[in-house]
Design a protein around this motif. Structure first.
Motif, PDB file in Angstrom:
ATOM      1  N   LEU A  10       0.833  -1.200   0.000  1.00 33.33           N
ATOM      2  CA  LEU A  10       0.000   0.000   0.000  1.00 33.33           C
ATOM      3  C   LEU A  10       0.872   1.256   0.000  1.00 33.33           C
ATOM      4  O   LEU A  10       0.641   2.203  -0.771  1.00 33.33           O
ATOM      5  CB  LEU A  10      -0.928  -0.004   1.209  1.00 33.33           C
ATOM      6  CG  LEU A  10      -1.822   1.230   1.387  1.00 33.33           C
ATOM      7  CD1 LEU A  10      -2.822   1.332   0.248  1.00 33.33           C
ATOM      8  CD2 LEU A  10      -2.548   1.173   2.735  1.00 33.33           C
ATOM      9  N   ALA A  11       1.894   1.259   0.856  1.00 27.42           N
ATOM     10  CA  ALA A  11       2.791   2.416   0.938  1.00 27.42           C
ATOM     11  C   ALA A  11       3.574   2.602  -0.357  1.00 27.42           C
ATOM     12  O   ALA A  11       3.692   3.719  -0.882  1.00 27.42           O
ATOM     13  CB  ALA A  11       3.742   2.245   2.120  1.00 27.42           C
ATOM     14  N   THR A  14       1.345   3.922  -3.115  1.00 30.26           N
ATOM     15  CA  THR A  14       1.086   5.358  -3.010  1.00 30.26           C
ATOM     16  C   THR A  14       2.257   6.164  -3.567  1.00 30.26           C
ATOM     17  O   THR A  14       2.077   7.102  -4.355  1.00 30.26           O
ATOM     18  CB  THR A  14       0.843   5.755  -1.543  1.00 30.26           C
ATOM     19  OG1 THR A  14      -0.250   4.987  -1.026  1.00 30.26           O
ATOM     20  CG2 THR A  14       0.526   7.232  -1.419  1.00 30.26           C
ATOM     21  N   GLY A 259      -3.326   2.398  -3.064  1.00 28.72           N
ATOM     22  CA  GLY A 259      -2.232   3.342  -2.894  1.00 28.72           C
ATOM     23  C   GLY A 259      -1.937   4.110  -4.172  1.00 28.72           C
ATOM     24  O   GLY A 259      -1.714   5.321  -4.137  1.00 28.72           O
TER      25      GLY A 259
END
Length: 296
Positions: A10-11, A14, A259
């Motif tokens: 997810l990080a 993003t 993300g």
């Protein structure tokens, strides 16, 4: 898949979305993580392509006004890009798994070289294009092409009419309709459909070189072409998944997609403000980690 892995994806998704909107090569953050988690190369590329697609939705929406200004000139380029990206995605499906174990690390190295030496490569390509354009311009000048400018008006012509015709502006063809640009983007889109990493950098180089415009000026079209390539490839993979049962890791796809969508729209300004050395450094470190993981 463990929650920690999903949080990391997810990080990275993003940040990858933000980087894709700004320059490209965001997949060199997400794809290596998938490989490091032990996902086979072919599955990782398909999973990453569908997830990172959402970054291009966000970035294209963010550049919607700039794209609208060029929409009348992009039809042929969009069509060729979509067809060639589909061919690249089909090529990935046809590639045997054992071959991908060798090919994907090589492509990561190739993408890394483009990231590290992007400015030098782009400058060299543009300089070559400018030299060729200068030679063509010299060959076609009135002093050397053998034509007589006075021959355009016959003795009986109305000089005032001739003068008005000569002074009337001739609408210039958009550089986005150049056969050389469209052909080169087609070849680049085969790469993009096969292996998404660093495709944005490749498109920026091609578009900037053949249009003569700055990277900032062509970034909106680059994002649109990335959307078309990723959408074409993702469509092929989705059909193959439901018809041929090819594997896609949907949890990982969802984490990257969420993300990437956020990063693509809201994170572009952050990526543009971050020092360039930091962006490139993050990409290089993550990609090198994936290469070590693949070799060992």
């Amino acid at each position: 898949m463990e929650p920690v892995s999903l949080i990391v994806l997810l990080a990275m998704g993003t940040l990858a979305g933000a980087i894709n909107a700004a320059v490209g090569s965001g997949s060199l953050l997400t794809l290596p993580v998938l490989l490091a988690l032990g996902i086979p190369p072919g599955v990782a590329v398909r999973t990453n392509t569908i997830g990172i697609l959402f970054s291009t939705f966000g970035s294209v929406y963010g550049y919607r006004r700039e794209i609208a200004e060029e929409k009348g000139n992009l039809g042929p380029l969009m069509a060729v890009t979509a067809v060639c990206a589909t061919a690249g995605a089909l090529l990935l499906l046809a590639s045997p798994g054992a071959a991908l174990d060798v090919i994907v690390p090589i492509l990561i190295v190739f993408a890394l070289v483009m990231v590290i030496f992007q400015k030098r490569i782009t400058a060299a390509i543009r300089a070559g294009a400018e030299r060729r354009a200068a030679r063509r311009g010299g060959a076609g000048s009135p002093a050397t092409d053998g034509t007589d400018p006075s021959a355009a008006v016959s003795p009986g012509d109305d000089l005032s009419s001739a003068a008005s015709i000569a002074s009337a502006p001739t609408p210039a063809r958009s550089p986005y309709r150049s056969p050389a640009l469209i052909g080169t983007m087609g070849a680049a889109s085969i790469y993009g459909g096969y292996f998404t990493a660093a495709q944005g950098i490749l498109y920026l180089g091609v578009l900037g070189t053949f249009t003569g415009r700055s990277m900032k000026a062509v970034n909106s079209v680059k994002n649109l072409m990335s959307l078309i390539v990723n959408l074409a490839a993702a469509s092929v993979y989705l059909v193959a998944h439901f018809v041929l049962r090819v594997e896609i890791v949907w949890l990982a796809t969802a984490a990257i997609a969420v993300g990437a969508l956020v990063g693509g729209y809201f994170g572009a300004h952050l990526a543009k403000k971050m020092p360039e050395w930091l962006l490139r450094g993050i990409i290089v470190v993550v990609a090198l980690f994936a290469l070590v993981r693949q070799v060992l």
